[in-house]
Scaffold this active site. Structure first.
Site, PDB file in Angstrom:
ATOM      1  N   SER A 171       5.589  11.616  -2.872  1.00  0.00           N
ATOM      2  CA  SER A 171       5.216  10.224  -2.667  1.00  0.00           C
ATOM      3  C   SER A 171       6.064   9.340  -3.554  1.00  0.00           C
ATOM      4  O   SER A 171       6.581   9.761  -4.576  1.00  0.00           O
ATOM      5  CB  SER A 171       3.744  10.025  -3.019  1.00  0.00           C
ATOM      6  OG  SER A 171       3.564  10.180  -4.406  1.00  0.00           O
ATOM      7  N   LYS A 172       6.185   8.109  -3.124  1.00  0.00           N
ATOM      8  CA  LYS A 172       6.939   7.147  -3.895  1.00  0.00           C
ATOM      9  C   LYS A 172       6.264   6.963  -5.249  1.00  0.00           C
ATOM     10  O   LYS A 172       6.900   6.785  -6.260  1.00  0.00           O
ATOM     11  CB  LYS A 172       6.977   5.809  -3.150  1.00  0.00           C
ATOM     12  CG  LYS A 172       6.521   5.985  -1.732  1.00  0.00           C
ATOM     13  CD  LYS A 172       6.527   4.754  -0.884  1.00  0.00           C
ATOM     14  CE  LYS A 172       5.947   5.129   0.469  1.00  0.00           C
ATOM     15  NZ  LYS A 172       6.210   4.250   1.546  1.00  0.00           N
ATOM     16  N   ARG A 173       4.959   6.980  -5.201  1.00  0.00           N
ATOM     17  CA  ARG A 173       4.170   6.761  -6.396  1.00  0.00           C
ATOM     18  C   ARG A 173       4.521   7.748  -7.504  1.00  0.00           C
ATOM     19  O   ARG A 173       4.810   7.367  -8.626  1.00  0.00           O
ATOM     20  CB  ARG A 173       2.674   6.886  -6.010  1.00  0.00           C
ATOM     21  CG  ARG A 173       1.708   6.580  -7.105  1.00  0.00           C
ATOM     22  CD  ARG A 173       1.577   5.089  -7.292  1.00  0.00           C
ATOM     23  NE  ARG A 173       0.671   4.790  -8.397  1.00  0.00           N
ATOM     24  CZ  ARG A 173      -0.596   4.465  -8.232  1.00  0.00           C
ATOM     25  NH1 ARG A 173      -1.099   4.397  -7.013  1.00  0.00           N
ATOM     26  NH2 ARG A 173      -1.342   4.193  -9.277  1.00  0.00           N
TER      27      ARG A 173
END
Length: 495
Positions: free
Chosen positions: A246-248
Site C-alpha cells: 500500500s502507498k500508506r
RNA sequence: GUCCCCAUCGUCUAGUCAGGUCCAGGACACCGGCCUUUCACGCCGGCAACACCGGUUCAAAUCCGGUUGGGGACGCCA
C-alpha cells in the site's frame, strides 16, 4: 462472441501503485487480445478522499506505461442519476429498504461483537419496518440509508471465476449491505454494478480483495435484471512480510511514478508487472508488446499471491531485483535508435542535452549510447555514471581516484606527457591511442594498466567502463587532451 | 468471531485440471570459472523447493481428507 468490453476503475485517492497498474495491464492485455474496448472510469464517489491531483497522477502513470483506453475517462459522479434511479427502483420493488440505524449505533454493536468474539454483521434491525414505521421516522426527521435486502433463500449463490474456479457463498452469510448513504449519495457496490451494466462490461478483471464483494454484486445484477459479466479475480501482490502493499506503508517504492523517475523503460516495467502472477507456460520471460498480447490469457493467471521483492535499505537493489534485471535486459538489447529518445529525455532533465545530438552528432550520440549501455541499470545512469561523455562537469569518484591515480604519483607527469603526444596525433584512432599509451607505460616502466586506469579515472571519473581506447575516441581528441593535462590538479597540493 | 481464497528453490514461476517421461525445469539473486587494461556484457558451471500428516493407487508435487501457515473480506471506503 460479442465484442469484449472491460474497464479499469481506479479510485482517485492516491497515486497509481504497482498493484493497480498490474490490474490495468491485465485488463489492457485481454482487451488487445480479444479486440475489445477498455474503458477508464474514475470511481470518485468518495468525495472526501478523491482529489484532482490523484486523477492526474493516475492518468499520467497509465500514459507512461503505454496502457491506453478506448473510452473515458468517465467519472462515476457524473452518473449519480443512474445510481439513484437504480436504488429507487430497488426500493419500489421492495428489494431494498430504509435503515435508520445510526453509524454510531452500528459501530458500537460491531465493537461489542468483536470484543465478545462474536460474529459482526448487520443484524437486520430495520429490515422488517412497516411502511408506516418508515413514514413515521422520516416525518420525525430521522436520517436513513438504503440497504439492499438479501433474499431469504436456502442454499448458495456463486459464479465461475476465470482464475479461481467456482466461488460460492450461502445466502444466510451475506449481510444486508448499504447501497445509498444517508446524505443520498450512492455507494461503490451499487455504482460499480450500475456503471458496469450501463457500460456493457463483459469481463471484470480485478484484485482478489474484491472476491467477497462479487457475491453481493451478483445479487445486485439479479435484482436489476441484468446479466452478469465474466469475473476474473487476480492474486494480490504482497510485500516480503506478506502484507498487502500500500502507498500508506510502502511509500514511493510502490508508485508507478517512482519507476518513471528512476529511469525505467515503460515497457520493461510492464514486462516485469505481467510476470507477477502470470506466466506463458513456457520458458519465455521477455516479450515484445505483440508477443505478450498473443501469449496472454486469463487461464494462465496464478491463484496465489506474489511477493514484490523489495527490501528496504538494500545497498545493491533499490527495488525488486527482477524488475531491475528486466530493465537492464531491455536497456542493452533494444535497438539503439529506440533507446535514444529515452536517453534524450533524461539528458534534458539533467541539463546535459545538446541539440546537435539530434543533428550533426546524431550518429555519435547513438554510438556513445551503445558503447556505455551494457554497464547501466536504469536510464538515469546515462546522466550520472555516464556524465563524462556528455559534459566536462563530471565528478571524479573517490575510489578510482585513490586506487588508480593517487597511488601512482608518476601519473601526474606521465599523463600530461601523453596528452602532448595525443595532441600531435593526426590519426586519433583506437590503434594510435593504444600504441602511444603502451609506449608511455614502457618508458615509465609500469604496467600498461597503470596508465590505462589512470586515464580512465581522469577522463571519466569512474572506476570501470568500456575499453579505454573506445572511450578516448568517443570523447574526442580535444577533450581527452585537456582532461589529461588537468591531471596534476587532481593530486593534493604539494604532493 | 464468521466466511472465502491460497500453499513448488530466497524471489518470480513451469509442472497440478487429463497421476508414471519430475530423485522437479526456467528466470532473477547468490557462488565459481572463461573472456579482459578495469568493470560490465556474454558464455560455461554450481547452490537451492514439492508446508505437514494420513488416505486412494502398482505409482502422488499432481487426486481425496485433515492439520499448520499465509492472505482476503465482514465500512454510510473503493
Amino acid at each position: 462472441m460479442q465484442q469484449t468490453r472491460l474497464r479499469f476503475p481506479p479510485s482517485p485517492t492516491g497515486y497509481l501503485h504497482i498493484g493497480g497498474a498490474r490490474t490495468a495491464l491485465y485488463n489492457w492485455l485481454f482487451v488487445k487480445k480479444t479486440g475489445g474496448k477498455l474503458i477508464l472510469r474514475i470511481e470518485d464517489t468518495d468525495a472526501d478522499r478523491s482529489t484532482e491531483e490523484s486523477i492526474a497522477g493516475i492518468v499520467e502513470g497509465l500514459e507512461w506505461l503505454g496502457i491506453d483506453w478506448d473510452e473515458g475517462p468517465y467519472f462515476q459522479t457524473d452518473f449519480s442519476g443512474d445510481h439513484r434511479r437504480a436504488a429507487e427502483k430497488l426500493l419500489e420493488e421492495r428489494k431494498a429498504y430504509h435503515c435508520f440505524c445510526s453509524k454510531e449505533e452500528l459501530e458500537k454493536k460491531r465493537e461489542a461483537a468483536l470484543a465478545a468474539k462474536q460474529n459482526f454483521g448487520y443484524d437486520g434491525t430495520c429490515r422488517h419496518l412497516t411502511d408506516g414505521e418508515v413514514e413515521e421516522k422520516q416525518q420525525a426527521g430521522h436520517p436513513s440509508v438504503i440497504r439492499f435486502k438479501v433474499p431469504e433463500r436456502e442454499g448458495r449463490i456463486g459464479y465461475d471465476d476465470e482464475v479461481l474456479g467456482r466461488i460460492e457463498s450461502s445466502y444466510e452469510e451475506i449481510d444486508d449491505f448499504v447501497i445509498v448513504r444517508s446524505n443520498g449519495s450512492p455507494l461503490y457496490l451499487l455504482c460499480n454494478v450500475v456503471d458496469d451494466i450501463r457500460d456493457r462490461i463483459s469481463h471484470v478483471i480485478r484484485g482478489q480483495d474484491h472476491m467477497t464483494n462479487t457475491v453481493k454484486q451478483l445479487l445486485l445484477y439479479e435484482a436489476l435484471e441484468a446479466s452478469i459479466p465474466v469475473f476474473a479475480h487476480i492474486p494480490l501482490t504482497l510485500d516480503t512480510k506478506k502484507a498487502k502493499i500500500s502507498k500508506r506503508s510502502h511509500g514511493e517504492i510502490v508508485a508507478v511514478q517512482f519507476y518513471k523517475e528512476h529511469g525505467f523503460l515503460p515497457w520493461a516495467f510492464n514486462n516485469f508487472l505481467v510476470l507477477l502472477g502470470w506466466s506463458p507456460g513456457d520458458d519465455r520471460e521477455i516479450f515484445s508488446r505483440e508477443e505478450l498480447i498473443e501469449a496472454f490469457s486469463l487461464d494462465r493467471i496464478n491463484k496465489s499471491a506474489s511477493i514484490f521483492n523489495y527490501r528496504k535499505g538494500d545497498p545493491k537493489f533499490f527495488t525488486d531485483p527482477k524488475a531491475i534485471a528486466i530493465n537492464e535486459h531491455y536497456l542493452r538489447t533494444i535497438p539503439v535508435e529506440e533507446l535514444a529518445p529515452l536517453v534524450k529525455d533524461v539528458l534534458i532533465d539533467y541539463n546535459l542535452w545538446q541539440d546537435d545530438y539530434d543533428h550533426d552528432r546524431h550518429q555519435w550520440f547513438l554510438d556513445t549510447i551503445d558503447l556505455i549501455r551494457s554497464r547501466f541499470h536504469v536510464l538515469t545512469d546515462f546522466a550520472t555514471l555516464g556524465k563524462a561523455y556528455f559534459s566536462d562537469q563530471y565528478e571524479i569518484e573517490a575510489k578510482p581516484l585513490n586506487k588508480n591515480l593517487l597511488k601512482h604519483p608518476g601519473l601526474k607527469q606521465w599523463l600530461p606527457e601523453l596528452a602532448d603526444e595525443y595532441e600531435n596525433l593526426t590519426d586519433f584512432s583506437l590503434e594510435q591511442t593504444e600504441r602511444l599509451a603502451r609506449a608511455c607505460a614502457e618508458r615509465a616502466e609500469v604496467k600498461p594498466g597503470v596508465i590505462i586506469n589512470g586515464m580512465r579515472t581522469v577522463v571519466t571519473g569512474q572506476l570501470a567502463g568500456p575499453s579505454m581506447f573506445d572511450i578516448l575516441v568517443t570523447i574526442g581528441q580535444d577533450k581527452v587532451v585537456s582532461r589529461l593535462r588537468n591531471t596534476p590538479q587532481l593530486f593534493p597540493e604539494g604532493s
